[in-house]
Design a protein around this motif. Structure first.
Motif, mmCIF file in Angstrom:
data_model
loop_
_atom_site.group_PDB
_atom_site.id
_atom_site.type_symbol
_atom_site.label_atom_id
_atom_site.label_comp_id
_atom_site.label_asym_id
_atom_site.label_seq_id
_atom_site.Cartn_x
_atom_site.Cartn_y
_atom_site.Cartn_z
ATOM 1 N N ARG A 33 -18.966 -31.582 132.990
ATOM 2 C CA ARG A 33 -18.204 -32.805 133.220
ATOM 3 C C ARG A 33 -17.067 -32.992 132.221
ATOM 4 O O ARG A 33 -16.106 -33.709 132.498
ATOM 5 N N ARG A 34 -17.134 -32.344 131.071
ATOM 6 C CA ARG A 34 -16.039 -32.419 130.103
ATOM 7 C C ARG A 34 -14.785 -31.738 130.629
ATOM 8 O O ARG A 34 -13.664 -32.052 130.215
ATOM 9 N N ASP A 35 -14.972 -30.820 131.559
ATOM 10 C CA ASP A 35 -13.825 -30.102 132.115
ATOM 11 C C ASP A 35 -12.975 -30.977 133.020
ATOM 12 O O ASP A 35 -11.863 -30.576 133.389
ATOM 13 N N SER A 82 -20.155 -34.742 123.092
ATOM 14 C CA SER A 82 -20.812 -35.199 124.315
ATOM 15 C C SER A 82 -19.776 -35.594 125.359
ATOM 16 O O SER A 82 -18.600 -35.840 125.040
ATOM 17 N N VAL A 83 -20.210 -35.674 126.607
ATOM 18 C CA VAL A 83 -19.327 -36.100 127.690
ATOM 19 C C VAL A 83 -18.779 -37.491 127.407
ATOM 20 O O VAL A 83 -17.577 -37.749 127.564
ATOM 21 N N ASP A 87 -15.215 -43.478 134.183
ATOM 22 C CA ASP A 87 -16.170 -42.382 134.231
ATOM 23 C C ASP A 87 -15.596 -41.324 135.170
ATOM 24 O O ASP A 87 -15.779 -41.377 136.382
ATOM 25 N N TRP A 88 -14.899 -40.342 134.582
ATOM 26 C CA TRP A 88 -14.195 -39.342 135.393
ATOM 27 C C TRP A 88 -15.153 -38.426 136.148
ATOM 28 O O TRP A 88 -14.711 -37.685 137.039
ATOM 29 N N SER A 89 -16.430 -38.455 135.828
ATOM 30 C CA SER A 89 -17.373 -37.579 136.527
ATOM 31 C C SER A 89 -17.713 -38.088 137.921
ATOM 32 O O SER A 89 -18.310 -37.370 138.715
#
Length: 682
Positions: A351-353, A378-379, A417-419
């Motif tokens: 998810r960091r990507d 962390s994310v 929350d970009w995820s």
């Protein structure tokens, strides 16, 4: 396999041993420096999920587990007898070394821009989940492969790869053609040469048939194969954006076909011209099932990639002041926010990507980045740091609208929350429309962050109002016009002094949406000056024009009349908005589609100051209305339970709002010199 950590400018390259399609894959891996300008190709593909079974190859004699997608891509690469080595992120980066992984990701743009060609593997047409995957891969040895060149000429990118019809097509004498792939790519090749007097209804005249003497064109085959092409995971992964943008134009590999990106792009440009003009009635009314939606999806996906390629190219043009060391903060951080908002629906294994994969698109100086990748964080920390960076460098709070649309209890309410990959399709248009407002009066935000409380942000603003009543949930599930009818009854009950014109403008959030939902024009302005007399309703008793809301006893029996009057107003307002347009005219979305965009997941609200507006469906009675410096729209805030450690009461961001009469800074003017206050967001 990884004897030492890579140094500055170093990469590992994969040398694939030549062999037959079905033979086990064997490779060697070597370290080189990009400063020596090595010749290599870079692979763009989709890793796949952990639930998909793995397979094995040998690298330097060592057995290494890889995903099925990579296994198939390497077979394609070997089938073409390429002599140059290949860069593959999964194998050429030590994924278990956090420091190396972080450094190589920050260096990724240099890798792809240095590659002689980019090999984009969209898939083999084989379901990676099938139990008989290996058998189906081996069966492809009997297939014939084909290259589709651009304008009958060998494209530069195909030439750079050393790919020829002879090497690619080599197969046993009993090879079988891939008829489905041929139908699709003959269609795309034909579209490149489509003349102005040709039309999408005449595909049988210029497209390929399954059999030369077939009496009918294989529409079902074309639609099904085009759908498979559109649904390839390559289009939906966030990493493939960078991989297809920063380097040479990619060569697309799908099923048994290789084609340069230029062929896809020219086909899409030609198709788009016909879709937006002469072929619109055919696609809406007479096209075979699924044909229109498949063509439109291809256009949307390809244009999104090409738009990013164009922006990247312009940003690195020597004539651009940014490329000469101009603003590396404000404009670039705004671009990062735009990229992240556009591409957040794309998926990423890590998810960091969602952040890290987009950073190279904004990299002007090899030694300077807005944010440096760190897979040791962390994310949540990555997302918060990114939101802080965007706010600080852009001096804008536009991110609050996205935070309201992508909320998470694990993050501060001002941090998206970009995820989150789902959501509703109208969200992107609603957020883009907010850029046409002027609530913050072109001010820059004044903020404070705190290292000991990373979830806290102090922002200068004013709390002006609160929600007094909401009309929304009781109308859910109704069709569009029943929804508007219910909203009008709500306004009659809670704000009876509202004018008909104000209600109409609020229902449309006062914006006119141009084609492709990329441009938005205000519907106000001149409407207030010279068209009020044209946007009224006719009293059936007196036959006189009235500008107030129709009384309830009329509207209860006259849904059709309300619909007619609204359409009349919309036509006049749209004409007014179109006066501000420049450039070519393209068909705009129908009025109903524009209304669905403005009303999707919204409630109608009446505020304590007797104004009306649209608010998020998560809004509650009592939520506060705030105006911030550096924010182009009002925000809804919800008071948080006070904490002893905080000097003032904190609020959580609920989302953006359209409040009729506040969108152009009117409230600030009415309040005069009322001092701004610091508001704590958490």
């Amino acid at each position: 396999m990884y004897s030492n950590r890579l140094q500055l400018h170093e990469v590992r390259l994969l040398y694939v041993d030549q062999n037959s399609w079905a033979a086990d894959i064997s490779c060697d891996i070597r370290t080189v420096s990009l400063s020596t300008q090595p010749t290599f190709a870079a692979l763009s593909y989709v890793w796949g999920t952990q639930t998909i079974a793995q397979t094995s190859i040998r690298i330097g004699g060592q057995l290494v587990s890889i995903g099925r997608s990579l296994d198939t891509a390497l077979r394609y690469y070997r089938r073409a007898s390429w002599q140059m080595p290949l860069w593959v992120d999964a194998l050429c980066i030590n994924q278990n070394d956090i420091a190396e992984r972080s450094a190589q990701v920050s260096f990724m743009d240099s890798i792809y821009s240095s590659a002689a060609a980019v090999f984009a593997f969209l898939g083999s047409g084989i379901d990676l989940m099938d139990d008989d995957y290996e058998a189906r891969v081996l069966s492809m040895e009997a297939s014939s492969f084909r290259i589709y060149n651009h304008h009958q000429n060998q494209s530069e990118t195909v030439s750079n790869m050393g790919l020829t019809d002879q090497t690619w097509s080599t197969a046993p004498s009993l090879s079988r053609p891939d008829q489905e792939a041929s139908v699709l790519f003959d269609f795309l090749k034909g579209a490149c040469s489509l003349k102005i007097n040709d039309h999408l209804s005449k595909v049988p005249l210029w497209g390929r048939r399954l059999e030369a003497d077939s009496p009918e064109y294989p529409w079902e085959t074309l639609v099904a194969t085009l759908d498979n092409f559109n649904q390839a995971a390559w289009w939906s992964r966030v990493w493939t954006i960078q991989e297809s943008v920063v380097g040479k134009e990619p060569v697309i590999f799908f099923r048994t076909v290789a084609a340069p990106w230029g062929l896809i792009l020219e086909a899409v440009n030609t198709l788009h011209a016909h879709v937006n003009d002469c072929c619109t009635p055919y696609l809406r009314n007479d096209a075979p099932p699924g044909y229109a939606s498949a063509v439109l999806r291809l256009i949307r996906q390809a244009e999104q990639v090409q738009k990013t390629r164009r922006m990247y190219s312009e940003m690195h043009d020597p004539k651009n002041t940014r490329a000469d060391g101009g603003d590396k903060g404000g404009e670039l951080s705004s671009m990062l926010l735009e990229y992240m908002h556009v591409y957040h629906p794309r998926s990423a294994t890590d998810r960091r990507d969602k952040v890290y994969s987009l950073l190279p698109l904004l990299k002007l100086d090899p030694k300077a980045m807005l944010i440096y990748p760190d897979y040791g964080e962390s994310v949540e920390k990555v997302y918060i740091k990114t939101a802080r960076t965007i706010i600080q460098h852009s001096c804008s709070l536009d991110i609050l609208a996205i935070a309201g649309a992508l909320p998470s209890n694990a993050l501060p309410s001002w941090c998206p929350d970009w995820s989150i990959e789902d959501g509703y399709p109208e969200s992107a248009s609603q957020i883009r429309a907010l850029q046409s407002y002027y609530t913050g009066m072109a001010t820059t935000c004044k903020i404070s962050f705190f290292d000991d409380d990373v979830g806290r942000m102090d922002v200068e603003g004013l709390i002006l109002d609160s929600i007094d009543a909401l009309g929304g949930t009781e109308f859910s599930g109704k069709d569009l016009w029943e929804l508007l009818f219910g909203w009008m009854q709500f306004v009659q009950a809670h704000a009876p002094e509202t004018k008909w014109l104000d209600f109409c403008r609020t229902a449309r959030a006062d914006v006119w949406i141009a084609s492709n939902h990329l441009s938005f024009y205000r519907m106000g302005g001149s409407l207030r000056r010279d068209t009020n007399h044209e946007i009224c309703w006719v009293d059936p008793a007196t036959h006189k024009l009235r500008d107030d809301l129709p009384p309830q006893d009329i509207t209860e029996t006259s849904l059709g009349s309300m619909k007619t009057r609204f359409k009349e107003w919309d036509c006049i307002a749209g004409t007014q908005a179109m006066r501000t347009r420049r450039g070519g005219i393209a068909p705009n979305p129908p009025m109903e589609e524009q209304l669905r965009t403005s009303t999707a997941h919204r409630q109608f609200a009446k505020f304590s100051e007797c104004q009306i507006g649209l608010v998020p469906e998560a809004a509650l009675v009592g939520d506060c209305v705030a105006v911030f410096r550096g924010c182009r729209f009002p925000c809804l805030l919800r008071p948080e339970n006070p904490l002893p450690a905080r000097p003032r009461r904190a609020y959580r961001v609920v989302g953006s709002a359209y409040i009729h009469g506040q969108m152009d800074g009117e409230m600030q003017g009415r309040l005069g010199d009322l001092p701004w206050d610091m508001i704590t967001l958490c």
